[in-house]
Each structure stands twice: as C-alpha cells, then as structure tokens.
Design an enzyme around this catalytic site. Structure first.
Site, mmCIF file in Angstrom:
data_model
loop_
_atom_site.group_PDB
_atom_site.id
_atom_site.type_symbol
_atom_site.label_atom_id
_atom_site.label_comp_id
_atom_site.label_asym_id
_atom_site.label_seq_id
_atom_site.Cartn_x
_atom_site.Cartn_y
_atom_site.Cartn_z
ATOM 1 N N SER A 297 0.842 -1.202 0.000
ATOM 2 C CA SER A 297 0.000 0.000 0.000
ATOM 3 C C SER A 297 0.868 1.238 0.000
ATOM 4 O O SER A 297 1.965 1.241 0.560
ATOM 5 C CB SER A 297 -0.893 0.039 1.244
ATOM 6 O OG SER A 297 -0.132 0.302 2.402
ATOM 7 N N ASP A 298 0.371 2.288 -0.636
ATOM 8 C CA ASP A 298 1.015 3.578 -0.436
ATOM 9 C C ASP A 298 0.830 3.932 1.041
ATOM 10 O O ASP A 298 -0.059 3.396 1.704
ATOM 11 C CB ASP A 298 0.394 4.645 -1.351
ATOM 12 C CG ASP A 298 1.328 5.850 -1.517
ATOM 13 O OD1 ASP A 298 2.304 5.990 -0.739
ATOM 14 O OD2 ASP A 298 1.088 6.656 -2.429
ATOM 15 N N TRP A 299 1.673 4.824 1.525
ATOM 16 C CA TRP A 299 1.713 5.102 2.971
ATOM 17 C C TRP A 299 0.390 5.692 3.469
ATOM 18 O O TRP A 299 0.016 6.803 3.099
ATOM 19 C CB TRP A 299 2.899 6.026 3.269
ATOM 20 C CG TRP A 299 4.172 5.259 3.563
ATOM 21 C CD1 TRP A 299 5.012 5.471 4.635
ATOM 22 C CD2 TRP A 299 4.755 4.161 2.839
ATOM 23 N NE1 TRP A 299 6.062 4.559 4.605
ATOM 24 C CE2 TRP A 299 5.927 3.760 3.527
ATOM 25 C CE3 TRP A 299 4.403 3.453 1.691
ATOM 26 C CZ2 TRP A 299 6.746 2.702 3.097
ATOM 27 C CZ3 TRP A 299 5.211 2.396 1.259
ATOM 28 C CH2 TRP A 299 6.356 2.043 1.958
ATOM 29 N N ALA A 300 -0.306 4.877 4.251
ATOM 30 C CA ALA A 300 -1.646 5.228 4.732
ATOM 31 C C ALA A 300 -2.684 5.185 3.613
ATOM 32 O O ALA A 300 -3.764 5.757 3.745
ATOM 33 C CB ALA A 300 -1.671 6.577 5.450
ATOM 34 N N GLY A 301 -2.360 4.484 2.553
ATOM 35 C CA GLY A 301 -3.333 4.270 1.489
ATOM 36 C C GLY A 301 -4.170 3.025 1.768
ATOM 37 O O GLY A 301 -5.112 2.712 1.036
#
Ligand SMILES: *[C@@H]1O[C@H](CO)[C@@H](O)[C@H](O)[C@H]1NC(C)=O
Ligand SMILES: *[C@@H]1O[C@H](CO)[C@@H](O)[C@H](O)[C@H]1NC(C)=O
Ligand SMILES: *[C@@H]1O[C@H](CO)[C@@H](O)[C@H](O)[C@H]1NC(C)=O
Ligand SMILES: *[C@@H]1O[C@H](CO)[C@@H](O)[C@H](O)[C@H]1NC(C)=O
Ligand SMILES: *[C@@H]1O[C@H](CO)[C@@H](O)[C@H](O)[C@H]1NC(C)=O
Ligand SMILES: *[C@@H]1O[C@H](CO)[C@@H](O)[C@H](O)[C@H]1NC(C)=O
Ligand SMILES: *[C@@H]1O[C@H](CO)[C@@H](O)[C@H](O)[C@H]1NC(C)=O
Ligand SMILES: *[C@@H]1O[C@H](CO)[C@@H](O)[C@H](O)[C@H]1NC(C)=O
Ligand SMILES: *[C@@H]1O[C@H](CO)[C@@H](O)[C@H](O)[C@H]1NC(C)=O
Ligand SMILES: *[C@@H]1O[C@H](CO)[C@@H](O)[C@H](O)[C@H]1NC(C)=O
Length: 876
Positions: A297-301
């Site tokens: 995942s993208d960071w906090a995605g």
C-alpha cells in the site's frame, strides 16, 4: 436511499471496507458518494489470484520462498505483511521480522531519484530527464547505481520507479518523478530501471498503481487541510480500453521485467480505492498480467483489513491505520481474521510467499542480510530507535558514504538528457569573451541545497522537485559556478546577476558590448503534502516561476545573443518569447540533480553534443493540452470524479488528432550536427497465430496449519511495546472480538462471492500460463524496421531515431513504438533497427478482453521526432 439497481460491485469494492453488506453501510455509502455516473464502478473479481511458483524467472525465488515460508507460524507470516508503524523503525517503512530464522524484515525507502532521509547519498537526475536521454543503457545504469546506494545503507526495497503519474496532465505535481506521457517510452524506461535496481539486489516497487495523475484530493486529510471536506479521495474514472492502451501499458512492462513489488495508490479507480480494488489488483494485475510479486500500500493508502486482503493487497505500509494510531488493519487484525476464518489461510500464505519470493528473486540471502545503517528521522549519529515515541537512544546513523563514482554517471545522464529546443547559431559556445549569466535559477539557494525539508521551496537553481521523491544533495554544482569556472579556464570575463527582481543591474549587465547572455528560468512542483507559493503539489499554471518570464524578455530585448536555459518539472509556455530574434538558443535541462552546472557546461560548450529529446509536448497555450487538474471538487462532499474522457489522446496523441500545432513536439531535440534518414526496409517475421490463453491455474498452495488457542498469540511478556508499535500479537486473549478492538467486529463482513475459492481458476485470455506481463504472444516480434542514418554535419553526435506506427481507424495518428540512440561520426552512417511486436499493433478489445489487431491498414514511420517522420512504409 440505497438504490438496489446499482450492482453489487459497488458494494463489494467500495472504499469503506465497509463496503460491506449490511444495509446500514449501504445506505451511508450512497450518502457519502454523492452524485456520480453509476457507470463508474469497479466490477468485483475474486478469488485473488495466487502465486504461480512455475512462472518464468520466479521458479528459483519461489523455491526459496517455500523453504522459508513453510517454516513460519501464523504470527510470523503476518509479521511479513505489516509495517511496525510510522517512525517506529529506521526506514520510511519497516515490516516485522522473523528473528527466529534470522530474517530482519523489509526496510522500504523512498525515493525514485535516490535515497531520501539519508546522508552521503547521491542526488540523481529526475526520471523525466532520464527518459529524455532515450538511452536504454543509461536508464539501466541509473537504476543500478541508485540501488547500489540503497544496498549500502541496508535497504531492502526502493520505492520506485514511477509510471503513475504517467503525465496525463502537464500541471500534475509528480510527473517529473515518472518518465513521460508516452506509454512506450515510460514502459521501456520503467523496465530498464527495474532491471538495473533488481540486478543490484534491491526490490523495486513500481508505483503508483494506477490512475494517480494529480495530487489534489488524493487524500481526505490533506484535502481537509486545504479546507475541502470530501468523504473519500478522488476517483479516476478510466474506461477499460484507455486503461489498457495507455495507463496499464508501462505497468505491464514493469511486470514483464520481473518487478518485485507494485505500490497501490491513494486515489480511487472507478470509485474503489486503489489498495482494495479487486478489478485492478486481482483481475488485471495478478490475473491478466500474471504479477508474481507483492502489492504494497502507499503510505496510509490502506483502508480496510479483510477487504483489502481479499482484493489482493499483500503488505500494509507503514502498517498503522493512520500514522501512529498504534492500530492496524493488518497486524493483530490479520491474525484474528485468520483465526476467525474470514481470511483464508491460502491467502495469507500467498501474501507471505509473494513477499519472500520478491526478496529472493533479486538475489538476497537471509544469512547475509545487512543491518540498516541510517535513520530516516534524524541525521544525528545518536538518536531514537523508535523515533515516534522517542524511545531507546542509541547510535542510529553510520554515515556510510554510498556514492561511489555516481557523480560521473549523473553528470553524463543530465547532459545526455538535456534537450536543445532551439538553436540559431547560439550554441555551442567556443571562447566567448564575456559571459553574463542572469537569473536566480543559475545560482545557489541562500539556505543551501537542502535548505527546505523535502526540497519544498523554489530558491536558487532547481535540480529536484519536492516531496517524497527526493534525496539529500551531497552538494549542488550551480550553473553560476560551473559556467564561471569554464569561462575563466580560457581567460574570459564573467559576471552574473542572480536576483530576478534586480531589473537595473540586469539591464546594465546585459547591455554591455560583446556580451553573450545566458538567462535562466524554472518551474517547480511536487507532492501534495507540501504547498509552495500556493501550488498544492500540482502547478497552478504553466508559466515560469519567480518572475523569470519577465527576466527573459528583459534580457532578450537588450542582448542580441541570448541563450535561455530552463529547469522545469514539465512543459512551460514559451509562447511570448521563444521566437524572439535575439534568443539564439533554448535549452531544457529538466531536473538534473547534483551535477547540474557541470552537465550544462558540457552541453553549452559542446563537450557533449546534445541529443536529448523532449519527453513531452510544449504547447502554445495551456488549453491546447485538452486535460487539466481538477482544482475544485465536483461531487459535493463525495469523492471528486475525474473523468478520463479524452481516452488515449493525451500529449502528442491529442495534438496530432486535434490538429493543434505545438511549439516543440514530443521527441523533438536538436544537435550540433545534422542527420539524414534513408533506405527504410520492413522485414516481416514469421509469427505464430495469436492464441488466447486457456486452461486452469494450480489450486491455491498452502503450507502448514495453526493453533486456535488464543493464548498462543499473546504478546510475549518480555517484549517491549514502543509507543504506537504494530505487532501481530493479540493484546487481549479473552476473545477474538475483544482482541480486534473493532467496534464493528463481525458485523460488516461482506465476503464477496468466490473470494474463498481455492480450486484451480480459469486463466485469462490475455494472460499467460507462465510468463509475466500478459500473453507471451503479445511480445512476439512481427516486424523489424530498418533505416540508414547518416551524420551529414561536421561533428560526431548521437541521433535518437524513433519508430512510430499508425494503426488506422480511431487511433492516434502516430504512436511511438521503439527508438534507439546511436552515436555516428561525421560522414558516417549507421543502421537503425526497430522492432514491432504484436501488442504494438493491437487494440484492447473490451468484449473479448484481449488484444486484437484490427483490419485497418497500418503504417510505420522512422523519424527524429513525433512530427519529423522522415521515412515511412506500409505494413503488409
Ligand atoms: C471503470 O468503468 C469503465 C466504464 O464502465 C469500465 O470500462 C472499466 O473497465 C472500469 N475500470 C475498472 C478498473 O473498474
Ligand atoms: C515480529 O516483528 C517484530 C518486529 O521486528 C519482532 O519484534 C517480533 O519478534 C516478530 N514476531 C515474530 C512472531 O516473529
Ligand atoms: C463534511 O461534510 C459532511 C457531510 O456533508 C458533514 O457531515 C461534516 O460535518 C462536514 N465536516 C466538516 C468539518 O465540515
Ligand atoms: C482492527 O481494525 C479496526 C478497523 O477495521 C480498528 O477499528 C481496530 O482498532 C483494529 N484493531 C487493532 C488491534 O489494530
Ligand atoms: C524562497 O522560495 C520561496 C518560494 O519557494 C519564496 O517565497 C521566497 O521568497 C524565496 N526566498 C528567497 C530568499 O528567495
Ligand atoms: C504561475 O505560478 C508561479 C508559481 O506560483 C508564479 O510565480 C507565477 O507568477 C504564476 N504565473 C502567472 C501568470 O500567474
Ligand atoms: C536585440 O538586441 C539588440 C541589442 O543588441 C537590441 O537593440 C534590439 O532591440 C533587440 N531586438 C529586439 C527585437 O528586441
Ligand atoms: C512459418 O512458421 C510455420 C510454423 O512454424 C512454418 O510451418 C512455415 O513454414 C514458416 N514459414 C516461413 C516462410 O518460414
Ligand atoms: C497493547 O498493549 C501494549 C502494552 O500494554 C500497549 O502499549 C498497546 O497500545 C496495546 N495495543 C493495542 C492495539 O491495544
Ligand atoms: C474476523 O476478524 C476480522 C479482523 O479483526 C474482523 O474484521 C471481522 O469482522 C471478523 N469476522 C468475524 C466473522 O468474526
């Protein structure tokens, strides 16, 4: 009210993991989505395709992964999938470890242009300027050099390269991190970069998958900071054909190149979040493209637990639900989801296997896994092991110098990417008596090259955009210092004025007799978490920054030999002045990284004969691009809806189709010599008939089993619990419900149909039984196209020969398909040979879900830009 005619798909894949089936959340879903065209939904696709241990190039990696993963217990597998939380380890992302077997976990680190948050590292050229070299081996070398630096710091995975943004919108804040708005140039560049990175033993993570073309509204919280109340992030609404022919194309090349990881985006695609969209992850990436690595995942995605696992996400970064909540959608929740049977065991095994296969594929061995020797959260030698809670003070930085001789390569790439846009005998310079340099962009920043965090300001010469796609400059050679050194080396006279508002000083300087003027301008952009001069990631306009347009016009009105140098993140409008008779040359130097001034001198003085080619189109006016940033939400409080209604017609495809003349076209770039093209020949290869792939996958592999005794999952007594740390353990073993700490525990488990099936599944027609990147026959070469190129000038030089096709029908008039950068001595000739494979001639057919070659007559062209198509031939 919930409209029952809306397909189940919306429910299944929607963002609020929601998603789920209870009537309650369906109703609220409609409320938050607001009004949008119901056509823009993502169809569900389950089960999540599992690994193919026999996939070409992955066999050995999967064997090693199996040896390793077979030894793991449930907690250890979960540990591989989940980060320990933001700022709770040395890297921007750190997974849990399996210390029992000596595995220290993954260290995942930005950026696509070098190492972020570390010292004694190199600041490389942007992806965009690198693409402008049109030189496969330099692109590979850059990837390899960057990865060697990552290796030297103990990093496992580099967060790059970038094919999303592709560059749909010239104002898009991060287009410089990627390569070009052309899928073939980007596809070749991303593949070469990945090979370079992974050959150095670092896992590459191709990003941001997919439809991540602007910064505004990519995050709810970031939007709130700017006063916009949106319930969910922007949705990129892309039709299937456009997705395949444009945005997916380079990702297919990334998968084909064996990329270990794909990073899913913050944005939604058809109103389903990038990290839990079963259509884009399960169906397209893992099914059709046969991707064997893992999705991070993208960071906090990451937006949900069970839903994202079933939709094909494999690793949660940085692990917490939002930065430093101490809670995770994976971690303990994933342990629980296995124990309560909501996520099937084979899916967790698949996640762990994919992660470890990527690790082994690039040549890693657990026994020689290095320690991380830097810390992202401080440059001090001593600091906190757990930075977020300021716990465990120790030595955290070894200040290891990993730069090697990369300066030489960076200088070479920057010079070879630099594009000579216009030249009326202004260049090359020989020994001009008096050189006057004008413009803030030529000089240093008063605050130093790293004066603003994440390069979030535009002071002094621009050599990098801003955001997470940056690295620390070890130094920055300014044009002012490099040009001065050059001029003094032959006894010339040199002066510079570096203040863009010092009108009188500028005029006095450039009005002097016998002066050669070099005037600089820039335009900056970056990632959406930083706003510079009112530009929230994306640019607000396409003009130069900091008064540079005025400076250029001022200088050219008084100096009859004015050379313009531009450091920009993408196209800018040159309309007001490019044709000015006193402007004798225009040079685009992109974002050159640390060797900026040196590489520019190499070009200006002809030490390197320019052959960089513009990786985008330079329009006369902004509207000519036909695409723009969505600057204001268009769906009430619901997710902003961004229609990709232009289809495949972006950049030159659009200009050509609409008959709009740009100032400089895609692929344009001049040289200090001239070339002649002749003798085109088409060689037809004997190819096999295209066959859709049929048959079944293996059944879902699964290893071992696990205890249902909750106390086996308790946090060991002796373990420290750093603030907001994420573990796979259960804090509370009284019940799974209590351990989960989820107020909706058990109440929103909508399990999409087929999500649990583990029996052999049908292969997809456009997929393949064992190669990655799609049906192997798509890559079969159908034609070779050859031409003779002669250097008709006086100096040696490189020529970038470009091969375009015209597919006829409703297709762009021409599309790039291959290129080569060839060095030719004066008077000599060389042979350009380009190839055209089946995909190059096909369109995506939404009905058969496969690539099809139409009956339209097809042509090929060889030329020196997208509009200078010197030779053509018919393909029979
Ligand atoms: C998005 O919706 C369009 C229009 O219905 C469809 O063609 C496309 O396949 C969808 N894409 C995804 C990823 O759901
Ligand atoms: C999970 O990872 C953490 C952090 O590296 C480590 O402390 C812990 O021992 C690991 N747990 C297991 C079960 O391996
Ligand atoms: C945002 O919009 C929602 C839905 O209209 C509303 O309930 C909420 O109060 C708003 N929040 C803010 C901070 O304005
Ligand atoms: C598990 O996930 C839910 C959201 O789905 C969250 O509310 C809860 O806090 C998480 N629990 C843990 C232990 O992280
Ligand atoms: C530095 O750049 C910022 C914008 O990027 C600008 O507002 C500021 O005036 C600049 N400072 C100097 C000293 O040039
Ligand atoms: C475009 O934006 C830049 C940076 O914010 C600014 O310096 C410039 O004045 C703007 N151009 C116009 C025409 O407003
Ligand atoms: C070009 O420069 C000369 C000075 O050398 C100046 O007199 C002339 O006006 C300039 N031309 C234009 C079109 O500005
Ligand atoms: C082309 O390949 C087919 C199948 O391999 C073969 O039968 C045929 O003779 C070949 N034709 C030519 C012209 O080589
Ligand atoms: C688990 O327990 C530890 C130690 O008591 C505490 O620091 C941590 O916040 C707890 N985590 C959760 C998700 O409750
Ligand atoms: C199983 O556990 C997951 C993770 O905590 C939770 O989201 C889900 O609601 C649980 N489902 C059931 C049926 O208990």
């Amino acid at each position: 009210m919930w409209n029952p005619t809306v397909s189940l798909a919306l429910v299944v894949v929607s963002s609020i993991y929601a998603a789920s089936a209870t009537l309650h959340s369906q109703e609220s879903k409609e409320g938050v989505l607001g009004a949008y065209d119901e056509k823009w939904i993502s169809d569900p696709y389950y089960p999540s395709p599992w690994m193919n241990p026999q996939a070409d190039g992955w066999e050995d990696a999967y064997m090693k992964a199996k040896d390793f993963v077979s030894q793991l217990n449930l907690l250890e597998k979960v540990n591989l999938t989940t980060g320990v939380g933001w700022e709770n380890g040395p890297c921007v992302g750190n997974t849990g470890s399996v210390l029992r077997l000596g595995f220290k976990g993954f260290c995942n680190q930005d950026s696509p242009q070098g190492i972020r948050f570390a010292d004694y590292v190199s600041a490389f050229t942007s992806g965009q300027l690198t693409a402008a070299t049109f030189d496969r081996s330099l692109i590979y070398d850059r990837g390899h050099a960057m990865a060697n630096e990552h290796k030297g710091k103990g990093i496992t995975m580099q967060l790059g390269p970038v094919a999303g943004p592709l560059g749909r919108i010239p104002e898009g804040g991060r287009i410089w991190e990627g390569f070009a708005p052309d899928p073939v140039l980007t596809g070749i560049a991303i593949a070469e970069t990945i090979k370079g990175i992974q050959d150095a033993g670092i896992v590459a993570s191709a990003k941001h998958y997919i439809g991540n073309e602007q910064e505004r509204f990519r995050q709810v919280s970031e939007s709130a900071d700017h006063g916009y109340n949106i319930s969910e992030t922007l949705s990129s609404n892309i039709d299937d054909k456009t997705l395949h022919e444009l945005y997916l194309w380079p990702f297919a090349d990334a998968v084909r190149a064996g990329v270990g990881s794909i990073l899913c985006s913050y944005t939604q695609i058809n109103n389903s979040y990038g990290c839990q969209n079963s259509k884009t992850l399960n169906n397209i990436l893992k099914g059709e493209l046969g991707f064997q690595g893992f999705v991070v995942s993208d960071w906090a995605g990451h937006q949900s637990g069970v839903s994202s696992a079933l939709a094909g996400m494999d690793m949660s970064m940085p692990g917490d639900t939002a930065f430093d909540t101490g809670l995770s959608y994976f971690g303990a929740n994933l342990t629980i989801a296995l124990l309560n049977g909501t996520v099937p065991e084979w899916r967790l095994d698949d996640m762990a296997m994919r992660i470890m296969a990527a690790y082994f594929k690039v040549g890693n061995r657990i026994e020689d896994q290095p320690d991380v020797n830097f810390n992202s959260w401080t440059y001090d030698t001593y600091g906190y092991k757990y930075a977020y809670g300021s716990e465990d003070y120790e030595q955290v930085n070894g200040h290891v110098d990993v730069r090697g001789d990369h300066a030489r390569l960076i200088r070479e790439i920057a010079a070879k990417g630099t594009v000579l846009l216009k030249n009326n005998d202004g260049l090359p310079l020989k020994t001009p008596k008096f050189v006057a340099v004008v413009g803030e962009d030529a000089g240093p920043s008063l605050y130093g090259p790293n004066g603003c965090a994440d390069r979030g300001c535009d002071n002094g010469t621009l050599a990098m955009g801003w955001g997470s796609g940056t690295s620390e400059f070890p130094y920055l050679i300014t044009p002012d210092s490099a040009i001065q050194n050059q001029v003094l080396s032959y006894g010339g006279r040199y002066e510079s004025v570096l203040d863009n508002w010092a009108e009188d000083s500028i005029l006095t300087l450039v009005s002097k007799p016998e002066v050669t003027c070099i005037v600089f301008g820039n335009a900056d952009s970056g990632e959406g978490f930083i706003t510079v001069d009112g530009n929230w990631g994306d640019r607000n306009n396409l003009t130069l920054w900091r008064n540079a347009d005025q400076v250029i016009q001022k200088v050219s009105s008084s100096c009859s030999n004015t050379i313009v140098v531009l450091h920009t993140v993408g196209p800018v409008l040159l309309t007001e002045w490019y044709n000015h008779p006193n402007i004798t040359a225009i040079v685009w130097a992109g974002l050159p990284g640390q060797e900026s001034g040196n590489s520019l001198v190499d070009i200006l003085w002809g030490k390197v004969n320019p052959a960089g080619r513009s990786p985008f189109t330079w329009a006369r006016q902004r509207e000519d691009y036909g695409t723009d940033i969505l600057y204001e939400p268009n769906n009430g409080n619901g997710p902003p809806q961004q229609a990709y209604s232009e289809g495949v017609y972006i950049d030159y495809r659009h200009f050509d189709k609409a008959g709009i003349d740009p100032i400089f076209e895609f692929g344009h770039g001049l040289s200090y010599t001239t070339f002649n093209y002749s003798n085109i020949r088409v060689i037809k290869r004997n190819v096999t008939k295209y066959e859709p792939t049929v048959g079944l996958t293996i059944k879902a592999p699964t290893f071992g089993n696990f205890s249902l005794n909750l106390s086996d999952y308790a946090l060991p007594d002796a373990y420290p619990y750093p603030t907001a740390y994420i573990y796979p353990y259960l804090n509370n073993t009284s019940s799974l419900e209590a351990a989960s700490m989820d107020p909706e525990y058990g109440r929103r488990d909508f399990i999409p149909p087929h999500a649990y099936e583990s029996s052999p599944q049908p292969l997809l027609p456009a997929g393949d039984r064992s190669t990655s990147g799609g049906n192997r026959l798509l890559y079969e070469i159908m034609y070779e196209v050859i031409a003779t190129i002669t250097n008709t000038g006086d100096v040696a030089g490189d020529e970038v020969a470009q091969l375009y096709v015209a597919l006829g029908g409703d297709n762009p008039p021409v599309q790039l398909r291959d290129f080569d950068r060839i060095h030719i001595k004066p008077g000599e000739s060389a042979t350009f040979s380009g190839s055209i494979n089946r995909r190059d001639l096909s369109n995506w057919d939404v009905v058969s879900q496969n690539w099809v070659i139409s009956d339209e007559p097809k042509k090929v062209f060889i030329g020196s830009s997208s509009r200078k198509l010197h030779l053509s031939a018919v393909l029979h």
